[in-house]
Write a protein that holds these residues in place. Structure first.
Motif, PDB file in Angstrom:
ATOM      1  N   LYS A  25       0.837  -1.195   0.000  1.00  0.00           N
ATOM      2  CA  LYS A  25       0.000   0.000   0.000  1.00  0.00           C
ATOM      3  C   LYS A  25       0.876   1.250   0.000  1.00  0.00           C
ATOM      4  O   LYS A  25       1.899   1.288   0.685  1.00  0.00           O
ATOM      5  CB  LYS A  25      -0.884   0.048   1.250  1.00  0.00           C
ATOM      6  CG  LYS A  25      -1.961  -0.989   1.295  1.00  0.00           C
ATOM      7  CD  LYS A  25      -3.040  -0.659   2.304  1.00  0.00           C
ATOM      8  CE  LYS A  25      -2.634  -0.816   3.728  1.00  0.00           C
ATOM      9  NZ  LYS A  25      -3.756  -0.666   4.669  1.00  0.00           N
ATOM     10  N   ARG A  29       2.008   4.901   1.170  1.00  0.00           N
ATOM     11  CA  ARG A  29       1.983   5.503   2.502  1.00  0.00           C
ATOM     12  C   ARG A  29       1.761   6.995   2.381  1.00  0.00           C
ATOM     13  O   ARG A  29       2.290   7.633   1.481  1.00  0.00           O
ATOM     14  CB  ARG A  29       3.301   5.248   3.218  1.00  0.00           C
ATOM     15  CG  ARG A  29       3.555   3.797   3.471  1.00  0.00           C
ATOM     16  CD  ARG A  29       4.920   3.601   4.066  1.00  0.00           C
ATOM     17  NE  ARG A  29       5.173   2.193   4.311  1.00  0.00           N
ATOM     18  CZ  ARG A  29       6.363   1.686   4.483  1.00  0.00           C
ATOM     19  NH1 ARG A  29       7.429   2.459   4.440  1.00  0.00           N
ATOM     20  NH2 ARG A  29       6.513   0.408   4.696  1.00  0.00           N
ATOM     21  N   ASP A  89      -3.362   4.404  10.449  1.00  0.00           N
ATOM     22  CA  ASP A  89      -2.836   3.039  10.536  1.00  0.00           C
ATOM     23  C   ASP A  89      -1.632   2.976  11.468  1.00  0.00           C
ATOM     24  O   ASP A  89      -1.436   2.001  12.175  1.00  0.00           O
ATOM     25  CB  ASP A  89      -2.423   2.541   9.149  1.00  0.00           C
ATOM     26  CG  ASP A  89      -3.626   2.420   8.221  1.00  0.00           C
ATOM     27  OD1 ASP A  89      -4.646   1.859   8.642  1.00  0.00           O
ATOM     28  OD2 ASP A  89      -3.534   2.916   7.081  1.00  0.00           O
ATOM     29  N   GLU A  99      -1.808   3.394   3.440  1.00  0.00           N
ATOM     30  CA  GLU A  99      -1.342   3.298   4.821  1.00  0.00           C
ATOM     31  C   GLU A  99      -1.107   4.720   5.331  1.00  0.00           C
ATOM     32  O   GLU A  99      -0.303   5.453   4.776  1.00  0.00           O
ATOM     33  CB  GLU A  99      -0.037   2.507   4.878  1.00  0.00           C
ATOM     34  CG  GLU A  99       0.513   2.370   6.279  1.00  0.00           C
ATOM     35  CD  GLU A  99       1.812   1.587   6.278  1.00  0.00           C
ATOM     36  OE1 GLU A  99       2.858   2.218   6.512  1.00  0.00           O
ATOM     37  OE2 GLU A  99       1.760   0.373   6.028  1.00  0.00           O
ATOM     38  N   THR A 100      -1.828   5.101   6.367  1.00  0.00           N
ATOM     39  CA  THR A 100      -1.717   6.463   6.876  1.00  0.00           C
ATOM     40  C   THR A 100      -0.870   6.522   8.138  1.00  0.00           C
ATOM     41  O   THR A 100      -0.931   5.630   8.991  1.00  0.00           O
ATOM     42  CB  THR A 100      -3.105   7.066   7.176  1.00  0.00           C
ATOM     43  OG1 THR A 100      -3.796   6.211   8.076  1.00  0.00           O
ATOM     44  CG2 THR A 100      -3.920   7.237   5.914  1.00  0.00           C
ATOM     45  N   HIS A 101      -0.069   7.572   8.222  1.00  0.00           N
ATOM     46  CA  HIS A 101       0.763   7.872   9.385  1.00  0.00           C
ATOM     47  C   HIS A 101       0.346   9.241   9.874  1.00  0.00           C
ATOM     48  O   HIS A 101       0.135  10.152   9.067  1.00  0.00           O
ATOM     49  CB  HIS A 101       2.250   7.903   8.995  1.00  0.00           C
ATOM     50  CG  HIS A 101       2.756   6.580   8.534  1.00  0.00           C
ATOM     51  ND1 HIS A 101       3.691   5.862   9.249  1.00  0.00           N
ATOM     52  CD2 HIS A 101       2.458   5.824   7.444  1.00  0.00           C
ATOM     53  CE1 HIS A 101       3.948   4.722   8.610  1.00  0.00           C
ATOM     54  NE2 HIS A 101       3.215   4.689   7.512  1.00  0.00           N
TER      55      HIS A 101
END
Length: 82
Positions: A8, A10, A66, A37-39
Motif C-alpha cells: 500500500k 503511505r 494506521d 497506509e496512513t501515518h
C-alpha cells in the motif's frame, strides 16, 4: 498504477495547531476507505486545538491512522518512512 502485489502507498498526515483540525480528521476518515497506509503526526498545539474545536479525544484521532505517529514537540518534524 498500483498492482495488487505492490504494498500500500503511505501517506503522512500532519495536523498542526492551526484552526481547522477537523480537516485532518476528515482526511483520515476518508483515507480509511482507500488502500493507503496512513501515518499521523500531531503537534501538541493541535491536541489543544482539538479540544476546543471538537468533541473527539486525541486517542480517538490517533486510532484513525494506521500508524499512530509522533507528537511533534516543535512545529516542524522530520519524518522518514521505511
Amino acid at each position: 498504477m498500483v498492482s495488487m502485489s505492490d504494498p500500500k502507498p503511505r501517506l503522512v498526515v500532519g495536523i498542526s495547531g492551526a484552526s481547522g483540525v477537523i480537516y485532518g480528521i476528515r482526511l483520515l476518515e476518508a483515507l480509511k476507505q482507500l488502500p493507503v497506509e496512513t501515518h499521523l503526526v500531531m503537534s501538541r498545539t493541535a491536541e489543544v486545538t482539538l479540544a476546543h474545536e471538537s468533541r473527539l479525544k486525541v486517542a480517538a484521532v490517533r486510532r484513525l491512522a494506521d500508524v499512530e505517529g509522533l507528537t511533534a514537540h516543535r512545529e516542524s518534524v522530520d519524518v522518514r518512512l521505511r
